[in-house]
Scaffold this motif. Structure first.
Motif, PDB file in Angstrom:
ATOM      1  N   LEU A  87       0.837  -1.213   0.000  1.00 19.29           N
ATOM      2  CA  LEU A  87       0.000   0.000   0.000  1.00 19.29           C
ATOM      3  C   LEU A  87       0.864   1.253   0.000  1.00 19.29           C
ATOM      4  CD1 LEU A  87      -2.833  -1.253   2.345  1.00 19.29           C
ATOM      5  CD2 LEU A  87      -3.144  -0.441  -0.003  1.00 19.29           C
ATOM      6  N   ASP A  88       1.999   1.195   0.700  1.00 15.66           N
ATOM      7  CA  ASP A  88       2.920   2.346   0.680  1.00 15.66           C
ATOM      8  C   ASP A  88       3.395   2.618  -0.744  1.00 15.66           C
ATOM      9  OD1 ASP A  88       2.754   2.842   3.320  1.00 15.66           O
ATOM     10  OD2 ASP A  88       4.612   1.789   3.881  1.00 15.66           O
ATOM     11  N   VAL A  89       3.775   1.544  -1.430  1.00 15.97           N
ATOM     12  CA  VAL A  89       4.240   1.691  -2.817  1.00 15.97           C
ATOM     13  C   VAL A  89       3.113   2.264  -3.682  1.00 15.97           C
ATOM     14  CG1 VAL A  89       4.853   0.344  -4.861  1.00 15.97           C
ATOM     15  CG2 VAL A  89       5.972  -0.149  -2.672  1.00 15.97           C
ATOM     16  N   LEU A  90       1.886   1.826  -3.416  1.00 19.07           N
ATOM     17  CA  LEU A  90       0.753   2.232  -4.267  1.00 19.07           C
ATOM     18  C   LEU A  90       0.308   3.669  -4.018  1.00 19.07           C
ATOM     19  CD1 LEU A  90      -1.407  -1.016  -4.364  1.00 19.07           C
ATOM     20  CD2 LEU A  90      -0.097   0.022  -6.220  1.00 19.07           C
ATOM     21  N   ARG A  91       0.754   4.278  -2.893  1.00 19.85           N
ATOM     22  CA  ARG A  91       0.335   5.648  -2.629  1.00 19.85           C
ATOM     23  C   ARG A  91       0.788   6.598  -3.728  1.00 19.85           C
ATOM     24  NH1 ARG A  91      -1.889   4.431   1.970  1.00 19.85           N
ATOM     25  NH2 ARG A  91      -0.613   3.327   3.480  1.00 19.85           N
ATOM     26  N   ARG A  92       1.829   6.203  -4.465  1.00 16.85           N
ATOM     27  CA  ARG A  92       2.281   7.051  -5.586  1.00 16.85           C
ATOM     28  C   ARG A  92       1.319   6.991  -6.769  1.00 16.85           C
ATOM     29  NH1 ARG A  92       7.794   4.039  -5.350  1.00 16.85           N
ATOM     30  NH2 ARG A  92       7.845   4.125  -3.105  1.00 16.85           N
ATOM     31  N   HIS A  93       0.354   6.072  -6.723  1.00 19.07           N
ATOM     32  CA  HIS A  93      -0.570   5.891  -7.848  1.00 19.07           C
ATOM     33  C   HIS A  93      -2.005   6.107  -7.366  1.00 19.07           C
ATOM     34  CE1 HIS A  93       2.543   4.154 -10.481  1.00 19.07           C
ATOM     35  NE2 HIS A  93       3.030   3.710  -9.342  1.00 19.07           N
ATOM     36  N   PRO A  94      -2.547   7.312  -7.574  1.00 20.40           N
ATOM     37  CA  PRO A  94      -3.909   7.557  -7.120  1.00 20.40           C
ATOM     38  C   PRO A  94      -4.875   6.551  -7.760  1.00 20.40           C
ATOM     39  CG  PRO A  94      -2.957   9.514  -8.196  1.00 20.40           C
ATOM     40  CD  PRO A  94      -1.959   8.425  -8.306  1.00 20.40           C
ATOM     41  N   GLU A  95      -5.850   6.124  -6.990  1.00 22.83           N
ATOM     42  CA  GLU A  95      -6.882   5.183  -7.452  1.00 22.83           C
ATOM     43  C   GLU A  95      -6.363   3.774  -7.714  1.00 22.83           C
ATOM     44  OE1 GLU A  95     -10.157   6.713  -9.939  1.00 22.83           O
ATOM     45  OE2 GLU A  95      -8.795   8.395 -10.306  1.00 22.83           O
ATOM     46  N   ALA A  96      -5.133   3.479  -7.239  1.00 20.57           N
ATOM     47  CA  ALA A  96      -4.638   2.098  -7.367  1.00 20.57           C
ATOM     48  C   ALA A  96      -5.460   1.192  -6.454  1.00 20.57           C
ATOM     49  CB  ALA A  96      -3.179   2.044  -6.955  1.00 20.57           C
ATOM     50  N   LEU A  97      -5.542  -0.079  -6.825  1.00 18.59           N
ATOM     51  CA  LEU A  97      -6.315  -1.045  -6.034  1.00 18.59           C
ATOM     52  C   LEU A  97      -5.410  -2.165  -5.553  1.00 18.59           C
ATOM     53  CD1 LEU A  97      -9.387  -1.453  -8.398  1.00 18.59           C
ATOM     54  CD2 LEU A  97      -9.423  -0.417  -6.122  1.00 18.59           C
ATOM     55  N   LEU A  98      -5.680  -2.657  -4.342  1.00 29.21           N
ATOM     56  CA  LEU A  98      -5.005  -3.854  -3.840  1.00 29.21           C
ATOM     57  C   LEU A  98      -6.073  -4.923  -3.600  1.00 29.21           C
ATOM     58  CD1 LEU A  98      -2.493  -5.344  -2.723  1.00 29.21           C
ATOM     59  CD2 LEU A  98      -3.037  -4.356  -0.482  1.00 29.21           C
ATOM     60  N   CYS A  99      -5.867  -6.108  -4.166  1.00 28.85           N
ATOM     61  CA  CYS A  99      -6.817  -7.216  -3.984  1.00 28.85           C
ATOM     62  C   CYS A  99      -6.089  -8.402  -3.358  1.00 28.85           C
ATOM     63  CB  CYS A  99      -7.400  -7.666  -5.328  1.00 28.85           C
ATOM     64  SG  CYS A  99      -8.478  -6.433  -6.030  1.00 28.85           S
ATOM     65  N   VAL A 100      -6.728  -9.003  -2.380  1.00 26.34           N
ATOM     66  CA  VAL A 100      -6.079 -10.077  -1.619  1.00 26.34           C
ATOM     67  C   VAL A 100      -6.943 -11.336  -1.662  1.00 26.34           C
ATOM     68  CG1 VAL A 100      -5.223 -10.730   0.665  1.00 26.34           C
ATOM     69  CG2 VAL A 100      -5.057  -8.354  -0.094  1.00 26.34           C
ATOM     70  N   ASP A 101      -6.343 -12.447  -2.096  1.00 29.24           N
ATOM     71  CA  ASP A 101      -6.996 -13.746  -1.951  1.00 29.24           C
ATOM     72  C   ASP A 101      -6.633 -14.234  -0.557  1.00 29.24           C
ATOM     73  OD1 ASP A 101      -7.729 -16.367  -1.786  1.00 29.24           O
ATOM     74  OD2 ASP A 101      -6.888 -16.966  -3.717  1.00 29.24           O
ATOM     75  N   ASP A 102      -7.608 -14.148   0.360  1.00 31.73           N
ATOM     76  CA  ASP A 102      -7.295 -14.417   1.771  1.00 31.73           C
ATOM     77  C   ASP A 102      -7.845 -15.770   2.222  1.00 31.73           C
ATOM     78  OD1 ASP A 102      -5.799 -13.521   3.865  1.00 31.73           O
ATOM     79  OD2 ASP A 102      -7.365 -12.275   4.751  1.00 31.73           O
ATOM     80  N   ALA A 103      -7.748 -16.742   1.329  1.00 34.04           N
ATOM     81  CA  ALA A 103      -8.283 -18.082   1.620  1.00 34.04           C
ATOM     82  C   ALA A 103      -7.733 -18.650   2.930  1.00 34.04           C
ATOM     83  CB  ALA A 103      -7.961 -19.030   0.467  1.00 34.04           C
ATOM     84  N   HIS A 104      -6.465 -18.370   3.236  1.00 37.23           N
ATOM     85  CA  HIS A 104      -5.843 -18.943   4.440  1.00 37.23           C
ATOM     86  C   HIS A 104      -5.699 -17.934   5.568  1.00 37.23           C
ATOM     87  CE1 HIS A 104      -4.716 -22.786   2.514  1.00 37.23           C
ATOM     88  NE2 HIS A 104      -4.743 -22.028   1.429  1.00 37.23           N
ATOM     89  N   GLY A 105      -6.121 -16.693   5.326  1.00 34.92           N
ATOM     90  CA  GLY A 105      -6.018 -15.677   6.376  1.00 34.92           C
ATOM     91  C   GLY A 105      -7.333 -15.507   7.128  1.00 34.92           C
ATOM     92  N   LEU A 106      -8.462 -15.648   6.409  1.00 33.48           N
ATOM     93  CA  LEU A 106      -9.764 -15.389   7.030  1.00 33.48           C
ATOM     94  C   LEU A 106     -10.037 -16.399   8.133  1.00 33.48           C
ATOM     95  CD1 LEU A 106     -12.018 -14.531   3.947  1.00 33.48           C
ATOM     96  CD2 LEU A 106     -10.773 -12.987   5.475  1.00 33.48           C
ATOM     97  N   ALA A 107     -10.544 -15.883   9.246  1.00 29.63           N
ATOM     98  CA  ALA A 107     -10.864 -16.662  10.455  1.00 29.63           C
ATOM     99  C   ALA A 107      -9.626 -17.090  11.218  1.00 29.63           C
ATOM    100  CB  ALA A 107     -11.720 -17.899  10.148  1.00 29.63           C
ATOM    101  N   VAL A 108      -8.455 -16.817  10.689  1.00 28.19           N
ATOM    102  CA  VAL A 108      -7.218 -17.343  11.269  1.00 28.19           C
ATOM    103  C   VAL A 108      -6.345 -16.239  11.857  1.00 28.19           C
ATOM    104  CG1 VAL A 108      -5.049 -18.468  10.676  1.00 28.19           C
ATOM    105  CG2 VAL A 108      -7.192 -19.429   9.858  1.00 28.19           C
ATOM    106  N   ILE A 109      -6.098 -15.182  11.081  1.00 28.29           N
ATOM    107  CA  ILE A 109      -5.255 -14.109  11.621  1.00 28.29           C
ATOM    108  C   ILE A 109      -6.072 -12.824  11.744  1.00 28.29           C
ATOM    109  CG2 ILE A 109      -3.082 -15.116  10.826  1.00 28.29           C
ATOM    110  CD1 ILE A 109      -3.001 -13.022   8.588  1.00 28.29           C
ATOM    111  N   GLY A 110      -5.493 -11.845  12.470  1.00 29.27           N
ATOM    112  CA  GLY A 110      -6.232 -10.629  12.815  1.00 29.27           C
ATOM    113  C   GLY A 110      -6.892 -10.849  14.173  1.00 29.27           C
ATOM    114  N   ALA A 111      -6.940  -9.784  14.988  1.00 26.59           N
ATOM    115  CA  ALA A 111      -7.439  -9.921  16.364  1.00 26.59           C
ATOM    116  C   ALA A 111      -8.824 -10.557  16.403  1.00 26.59           C
ATOM    117  CB  ALA A 111      -7.456  -8.547  17.033  1.00 26.59           C
TER     118      ALA A 111
END
Ligand SMILES: Cc1ncc(COP(=O)(O)O)c(C=O)c1O
Length: 360
Positions: free
Chosen positions: A164-188
């Motif tokens: 996201l830091d790198v993308l700040r140089r590009h207005p309207e850039a998008l980041l998409c994440v396939d979070d198949a193994h992150g959902l329900a597992v990481i994050g508080a």
């Protein structure tokens, strides 16, 4: 497999300590998940024979939206198709895509299917991403970056904040994440990679699956109503593919409900991961200090990992040996992938570590 998948699983008639796959909470074999699937099967049959939905599908949408804190969720046939749904929905919002070169097959196939230009950047490397963005994005063009949130075979976590830091140089850039193994597992709260990196309020989009930690099946594309409307308008998948099967939907809804009602399961998973990693570190393996329940052992010249896997199997402990490049993100050396579940007992984990110690 001749039992539901879980910490103890019956395979070829033998009950084993199971450290493979993705059922991180053992929910696929949870009695309430199985009962929900059976009751829905009785009430509504296997499927709707179209893209029509039953109350079980509506419950998935309601429960996953609440769990993930999004306005809504689009529930689609499989997790494999979820990145395609997301990229089709965003097709009018970007010009050129940039993907981690070890992204999951579903991400790479989605990129091909969209027909837009796609550039691969070096695995987990924000500097290489910045390099390719500088080379390829012309004035007025909008880039989209796509990556797995947690990589399936090594358990590596993508550096989303750095992207996201790198993308700040590009207005309207998008980041998409396939979070198949992150959902329900990481994050508080188990909301996955975006929560883990504290970037939920940034313009990142994500998708995932209910077939792993949640104990069910089918893909999800969570987001706001605007994204859901774009999916309806621009993605052909929800229109052209049958809805997930009714028992799968009911099982998924039950899995999400159980995880929402029992946050202590997440803590148990993280505790088990810590115990397993501490034991393996004591054997000399260098392991990242993350809560991801995928532990990947990389062999040095003195460790024959295929031999280790066979030795463990002889003691009814199953782990997964992957040859070099054996999966989308496998490195070019052989690895042992060990999946930790919240339902593994401390004794099972200690027995695994002791068996590895004897085998190396
Ligand atoms: C990163 C990633 N995305 C998507 C999928 C596909 O999910 P599903 O099996 O639910 O279709 C997988 C499955 O292995 C995966 O590892």
């Amino acid at each position: 497999m001749s039992s539901p998948v879980g910490a103890r699983t019956t395979i070829d008639g033998r009950e084993v300590d199971y450290f493979r796959g993705t059922s991180y909470y053992g929910l696929h074999g949870h009695p309430e998940v199985i009962a929900a699937a059976r009751d829905a099967l009785t009430a509504y049959g296997v499927g709707t024979a179209t893209a029509a939905r039953t109350p079980a599908h509506a419950e998935v949408v309601e429960r996953t939206s609440r769990f993930l804190g999004t306005e809504t969720v689009t529930y689609v046939a499989s997790g494999y198709l979820a990145p395609l749904v997301l990229l089709q929905a965003l097709s009018q919002d970007y010009d050129v895509a940039f993907a981690d070169d070890a992204s999951h097959y579903g991400v790479l196939d989605a990129l091909r299917a969209t027909g837009k230009d796609a550039v691969l950047f070096r695995h987990l490397d924000p500097d290489d991403l910045a390099h390719h963005l500088a080379l390829r994005v012309r004035s007025g063009e909008k880039p989209l970056v796509v990556t797995d949130g947690v990589f399936p075979s090594t358990g590596a976590i993508a550096p989303l904040s750095a992207y996201l830091d790198v993308l700040r140089r590009h207005p309207e850039a998008l980041l998409c994440v396939d979070d198949a193994h992150g959902l329900a597992v990481i994050g508080a709260n188990g909301r996955g990679s975006l929560e883990y990196h504290d970037v939920e309020r940034d313009s990142a989009r994500f998708c995932g699956t209910l077939s792993k930690a949640f104990g069910g099946a089918g893909g999800i594309v969570p987001g706001d109503r605007d994204l859901a409307a774009k999916i309806q308008r621009l993605s052909r998948v929800p229109l052209g593919a049958s809805s997930p099967s009714v028992p799968a939907a009911a099982a998924s809804a039950a899995g999400v409900r159980i995880l929402a009602e029992h946050p202590e399961m997440r803590q148990q998973l993280w505790d088990n991961v810590r115990r397993a990693k501490a034991g393996l570190r004591a054997l000399g393996f260098d392991l990242a200090d993350t809560p991801v329940p995928i532990v990947s052992l990389w062999g040095g010249p003195s460790v024959d990992l295929l031999h280790v896997q066979e030795m463990l199997e002889g003691q009814d402990i199953l782990v997964h040996h992957s040859p070099p490049r054996g999966y989308s993100d496998s490195p070019d050396v052989e690895t042992l992938r060990i999946a930790i579940f919240s339902t593994h007992t401390p004794e099972q984990i200690d027995r695994l570590v002791a068996a590895i110690r004897r085998a190396i």
